[in-house]
Scaffold this active site. Structure first.
Site, PDB file in Angstrom:
ATOM      1  N   HIS A 193     -11.425  -2.581   4.722  1.00 24.07           N
ATOM      2  CA  HIS A 193     -10.777  -1.791   5.493  1.00 24.07           C
ATOM      3  C   HIS A 193     -12.138  -1.234   6.114  1.00 24.07           C
ATOM      4  CE1 HIS A 193      -8.180  -0.239   3.330  1.00 24.07           C
ATOM      5  NE2 HIS A 193      -7.939   0.582   4.384  1.00 24.07           N
ATOM      6  N   ASP A 215       0.927  -1.379  -0.237  1.00 25.61           N
ATOM      7  CA  ASP A 215      -0.090   0.129   0.158  1.00 25.61           C
ATOM      8  C   ASP A 215       0.840   0.928   0.049  1.00 25.61           C
ATOM      9  OD1 ASP A 215      -2.026   1.397   0.301  1.00 25.61           O
ATOM     10  OD2 ASP A 215      -3.398   0.119   1.593  1.00 25.61           O
TER      11      ASP A 215
HETATM   12  C1  NOJ Z   1      -8.101   5.480   2.550  1.00 22.56           C
HETATM   13  C2  NOJ Z   1      -7.965   4.449   3.496  1.00 22.56           C
HETATM   14  O1  NOJ Z   1      -8.406   3.050   3.171  1.00 22.56           O
HETATM   15  C3  NOJ Z   1      -7.947   4.752   5.587  1.00 22.56           C
HETATM   16  O2  NOJ Z   1      -8.055   3.685   5.615  1.00 22.56           O
HETATM   17  C4  NOJ Z   1      -7.168   5.642   5.371  1.00 22.56           C
HETATM   18  O3  NOJ Z   1      -7.745   6.528   6.686  1.00 22.56           O
HETATM   19  C5  NOJ Z   1      -7.449   6.633   4.197  1.00 22.56           C
HETATM   20  N1  NOJ Z   1      -7.203   6.861   2.636  1.00 22.56           N
HETATM   21  C6  NOJ Z   1      -5.920   8.522   4.667  1.00 22.56           C
HETATM   22  O4  NOJ Z   1      -4.960   7.244   4.412  1.00 22.56           O
END
Ligand code: NOJ
Ligand code: CA
Length: 563
Positions: free
Chosen positions: A347, A126
């Site tokens: 998530h 990621d």
């Molecule tokens: C998207 C992610 O999936 C999420 O979990 C995160 O809080 C935000 N982007 C900020 O990085």
């Protein structure tokens, strides 16, 4: 026979390209591996804990690779496992080129890569492109003085007038998007938490440093990246105010059009540049593309297919469980000109088991949804635990909430803890996730919905998923056959063909709580007297002889080869 030979040849070619190296050129059909892959999202905190501290880790993931291979997934996407203060559970990265000690070491990661390769599973990481942690050394330097080397790596501005903010932009996670820093008397911009300052992608030094981060991981053997929050990469240089829209958001703030801080055209130019680096390594880029319509989604492929190979369709998750809605949406995504990337859970989203469950047919609905997103043309991304029917387990009291947005937004917004609970490996203490105290409580459903129990039950959701994933490998039509919608005005049944040159697979899904008996006339599809051979079904059966009709119990599934 032909099909068996083709499947075997395909398998050999795919296997060969993989065995030659994770980033080798794709097989002889010139199709890249990710087109026919099922990607499995692992939330590392919650997957498997190897050392009893209650938090999942890399060694835990490695220990479950055999399970993942048996399940039939082709790649895992691990959400951020880099050093981080964990304000946003890893989406606040303080070092892009290391592993957080709570998850292990770089050596553990290399071991995971080797073992994953031994299990024919690719590893995708990621990449948090929009922001860093406020503890990242770049930001620590940036805030130290107006003349610091990294000052312009972030977005700093004076306030307006006497104590005013630079503009009216709001953070997605509550409050203003600007935080005042007394050291230099300026505000910095953060689209997410204040602990996640936005990088200034207009600064070429930021681009160079971030591109090098991707090279660091590609060289280690990573097959690609899921890019976090790509639509927020750029902001209007003049910082013009956004326009307010009617209504309020979940934090009670007026809605905004986000015209000046989201989806700016520069995002596309930057993604093209990032893609060039990925192409040096034959890597895949998956986008967290928070789109509002199909045109926006289409744009993320790039005019010349030169941006994201797999921009996620994140609109699907917001649709009601309804055949007409799903049919229209799939037609649009399928027709958007790129390779679709379907996502029904992750998530950040309430789990489908809870979202769609009616309390009576929950397991059948879970199977029906699996049959849906795993038989469409495209690459599905499945979230850990979907295969066993995990449900949401939202905190009951604000003091139990771990995700900061749940604390800020309580009780309207309970945060995302509910969809991030430990993987349910077996019945009993902590569902076999940890020998310690899990960082989030295990849902009660783990006594029935767990890997060990479902492996032994031929009618379980897990066995259903396994068969489906197997079917995707053996039926060529499910891999790249065109998508042909059938009976397009049926309010309850979603049915379609996946049709390749030599093979046709029919999928019939009852998206209703009542028994249905749809009729099919496949003469238009050039089948004079079609015969159906069932490949998989749940609570459904077809008539004998020339194929005409299927009887489906509530949320039943029927998948057959048509000849
Ligand atoms: C998207 C992610 O999936 C999420 O979990 C995160 O809080 C935000 N982007 C900020 O990085
Ligand atoms: Ca651990």
């Amino acid at each position: 026979m032909l099909k068996t030979m083709a499947a075997a040849l395909g398998a050999i070619l795919v296997f060969t390209s993989f065995a030659l190296g994770q980033r080798k050129a794709p097989n002889m059909t010139a199709e890249p591996w990710w087109k026919y892959a099922v990607i499995y999202e692992v939330y590392p905190r919650s997957f498997a804990d190897s050392n009893g501290d209650g938090i999942g880790d890399l060694r835990g993931i490695t220990s479950k690779l055999e399970y993942l291979q048996d399940l039939g997934v082709d790649a895992i996407w691990i959400t951020p496992c880099f050093p981080s203060p964990q304000v946003d559970f890893g989406y606040d990265v303080s070092d892009y080129e290391n592993i957080d000690p709570m998850y292990g070491t770089l050596a553990d990661f290399d071991r995971l890569l080797i073992e994953a390769k031994n299990h024919n599973i690719r590893v995708i990481l990621d990449f948090v492109v929009n922001h860093t942690s406020d503890q990242h050394k770049w930001f620590v330097d940036s805030k130290s003085s107006k003349t610091a080397e990294h000052r312009d790596w972030y977005i700093w501005r004076d306030g307006k007038g006497d104590g005013g903010l630079p503009n009216n932009w709001t953070s997605l996670f509550g409050g203003s998007a600007w935080k005042f820093d007394p050291t230099t008397g300026q505000y910095y911009y953060h689209f997410f938490y204040p602990e996640q300052p936005d990088l200034n992608w207009r600064n070429p030094a930021v681009e160079t440093a971030m591109f090098d981060v991707t090279r660091f991981w590609y060289k280690r053997g990573v097959a690609g990246f899921r890019l976090d929050a790509v639509d927020t990469l750029f902001e209007d240089p003049q910082l013009r105010d956004n326009t307010f829209l009617p209504g309020t958001d979940k934090f009670g703030r007026p809605n905004m059009d986000e015209k000046y801080n989201r989806r700016l055209p520069e995002v596309h130019t930057e993604l093209q540049r990032l893609r060039k680096v990925a192409d040096e390594y034959q890597a895949v880029l998956i986008g967290e593309t928070a789109t509002q319509d199909i045109n926006q989604l289409e744009a993320y492929y790039g005019e010349h297919g030169n941006e994201l190979q797999l921009p996620m369709d994140l609109e699907l998750k917001d649709l009601p469980l309804s055949a007409p809605f799903l049919r229209d949406h799939i037609a649009a995504v399928d027709g958007a000109g790129g390779w679709p990337t379907y996502v029904i859970s992750n998530h950040d989203i309430v789990r489908p088991y809870t979202r769609y469950g009616d309390g009576v047919h929950n397991d059948d609905i879970a199977k029906m949804m699996a049959a849906f997103y795993l038989t469409l043309r495209g690459t599905p991304i499945m979230y850990y635990g979907e295969e066993i029917g995990m449900e949401n387990n939202d905190p009951k009291r604000v003091e139990d909430v771990k995700d900061p947005i749940g604390k800020i937004g309580w009780p309207n917004e309970k945060g995302r803890d509910g969809e991030r609970t430990p993987m349910q490996w077996k019945a009993g203490p902590n569902a076999g996730f940890t020998s310690g105290v899990p960082w989030l409580p295990v849902p009660a459903s783990s006594s029935t919905h767990n890997v060990e129990a479902e492996q032994k039950d031929a009618t379980s959701i897990l066995i259903f998923y396994r068969k489906l994933l197997q079917l995707r490998k053996t039926e060529l039509a499910l891999r790249d056959g065109e998508y042909v919608a059938l009976n397009t005005s049926d309010p309850n049944i979603l049915s379609y063909l996946r049709r390749s040159k030599d093979e046709t697979v029919l999928v019939v899904l009852n998206i209703s709580a009542s028994k249905q008996r749809p009729h099919f006339d496949l003469t238009q599809q050039k089948f004079k007297s079609p015969r159906a051979t069932a490949l998989m079904q749940n609570r459904a059966s077809a008539n004998e002889g020339v194929f005409q009709t299927v009887t489906l119990e509530p949320y039943g599934v029927y998948i057959a080869e048509i000849k």
